[in-house]
Scaffold this active site. Sequence first.
Site, short mmCIF file in Angstrom:
data_model
loop_
_atom_site.label_atom_id
_atom_site.label_comp_id
_atom_site.label_asym_id
_atom_site.label_seq_id
_atom_site.Cartn_x
_atom_site.Cartn_y
_atom_site.Cartn_z
N GLY A 1 0.80 -0.96 0.05
CA GLY A 1 -0.14 -0.20 -0.08
C GLY A 1 0.81 1.27 0.12
O GLY A 1 1.75 1.11 0.34
N GLN A 2 -0.07 2.46 0.30
CA GLN A 2 0.63 4.20 0.12
C GLN A 2 2.15 4.00 0.99
O GLN A 2 2.84 4.03 0.51
CB GLN A 2 -0.38 4.83 -0.58
CG GLN A 2 0.52 6.42 -0.03
CD GLN A 2 -0.74 7.25 0.24
OE1 GLN A 2 -1.78 6.71 0.77
NE2 GLN A 2 0.40 8.40 0.08
N ASP B 1 1.63 -8.94 1.86
CA ASP B 1 -0.04 -7.89 1.09
C ASP B 1 -0.44 -9.62 0.30
O ASP B 1 -0.42 -10.06 -0.13
CB ASP B 1 0.29 -6.99 0.28
CG ASP B 1 -0.46 -5.76 0.69
OD1 ASP B 1 -0.65 -4.23 0.39
OD2 ASP B 1 -1.34 -5.90 0.29
N TYR C 1 -14.58 3.25 7.20
CA TYR C 1 -13.18 3.90 7.71
C TYR C 1 -13.16 4.23 8.80
O TYR C 1 -12.07 4.21 9.78
CB TYR C 1 -12.61 4.83 6.65
CG TYR C 1 -11.16 5.22 6.45
CD1 TYR C 1 -10.95 6.16 7.03
CD2 TYR C 1 -10.34 3.62 6.40
CE1 TYR C 1 -9.48 6.71 7.27
CE2 TYR C 1 -8.98 4.12 6.62
CZ TYR C 1 -8.32 5.46 6.99
OH TYR C 1 -7.11 5.99 7.09
C1 VAH Z 1 -8.12 8.81 3.36
N1 VAH Z 1 -5.59 9.00 2.98
O1 VAH Z 1 -7.96 9.45 2.88
C2 VAH Z 1 -6.65 8.11 3.97
C3 VAH Z 1 -6.71 8.79 5.53
C4 VAH Z 1 -6.96 11.30 6.21
C5 VAH Z 1 -7.12 10.67 5.17
O2 VAH Z 1 -7.45 8.85 6.68
O3 VAH Z 1 -9.03 8.07 3.67
#
Ligand code: VAH
Length: 318
Positions: free
Chosen positions: A9-10, A32, A141
């Site tokens: 991942g990033q 991964d 998330y």
């Molecule tokens: C996202 N890059 O955009 C992640 C991160 C604060 C952003 O959690 O979901």
Amino acid sequence: TVLVIGASGQLGSELTLALRDLYGAASVVAADVAPPKQADLRDSGPFELVDVLDKKVLGDLVSKYKFRQIYHLAAVLSATGEKNPKFAWRLNMEGLFNVLDLALEQQVRKVYWPSSIAVFGPHTPREHTPQHTIMDPNTVYGISKQAGERWCEYYFHKFGLDVRSLRYPGLIGYKSLPGGGTTDYAVDIYHKALQGETFECFLNEDTYLPMMYMPDALKATLDLMHAPAAQISVRDSYNLGAMSFSPEEITAAIRRHIPSFNIIYKPDARQQIAASWPKSINDSMARKDWGWQPAYTLDTMTADMLSNLKKLQAAQAV
Ligand code: VAH
């Protein structure tokens, strides 16, 4: 030995490279569900194909290498999570439980798990957001990161597991591409500027977000993991800040190098997600407990991003 889950991942790919520089390539196993895209990462040390939801396979891996540390970075990010809410919740939570339980069962010394400013929501104070405050995340998330923080703190207090965490802002780097986040525009914009293309921005021009250059994020992560346990007073997740900017401000910074750079604004569903997040973060606890201090500003990041992307493009052009 150290295990990095989500190593393609990033953040995972950059963290794997940084850990290999620190501990030696053979001591850092990258894992991964798909191999990394970058050749330097693929060829620089051991890689294992692992689905963090498969506790049996993950457990066999942990017992095979007897890892002393596990960095668990596999997750579905904010924008992608809204397209697959139930899967995002399952991967983000079951994956964390598998890692926390295996770490206890197999005496892993330290665990790292990333949280995010996504744990904050519409009623959270948006300027200099405090370490302890109202948190009403409204993305799957963000909900999974908030729940994950509570579980990490629980495993520390109840079972003594040394699990540590940072609430990252948007991360920007030149070595890897982001995957499914709401802050990804701030990486793509540099690539488009160098290609001389007009950039279509999925956020409004005045959408302020906390952001951080990848070298700062890597330093914060390693400083936190190397700090003596007695110095760690936050066991859910540390606020972490460096800078905040809007699309129009990063555009101005890029135009100081590429005056002809053009941008158009086409906000999409990610605008609502960004609007629910803080504009700036109070990270005084990280600074107090383990000496956090960012090194990069929007201008120094922009200069470094553009010069490194140019080198990478030149290398790929030959
Ligand atoms: C996202 N890059 O955009 C992640 C991160 C604060 C952003 O959690 O979901």
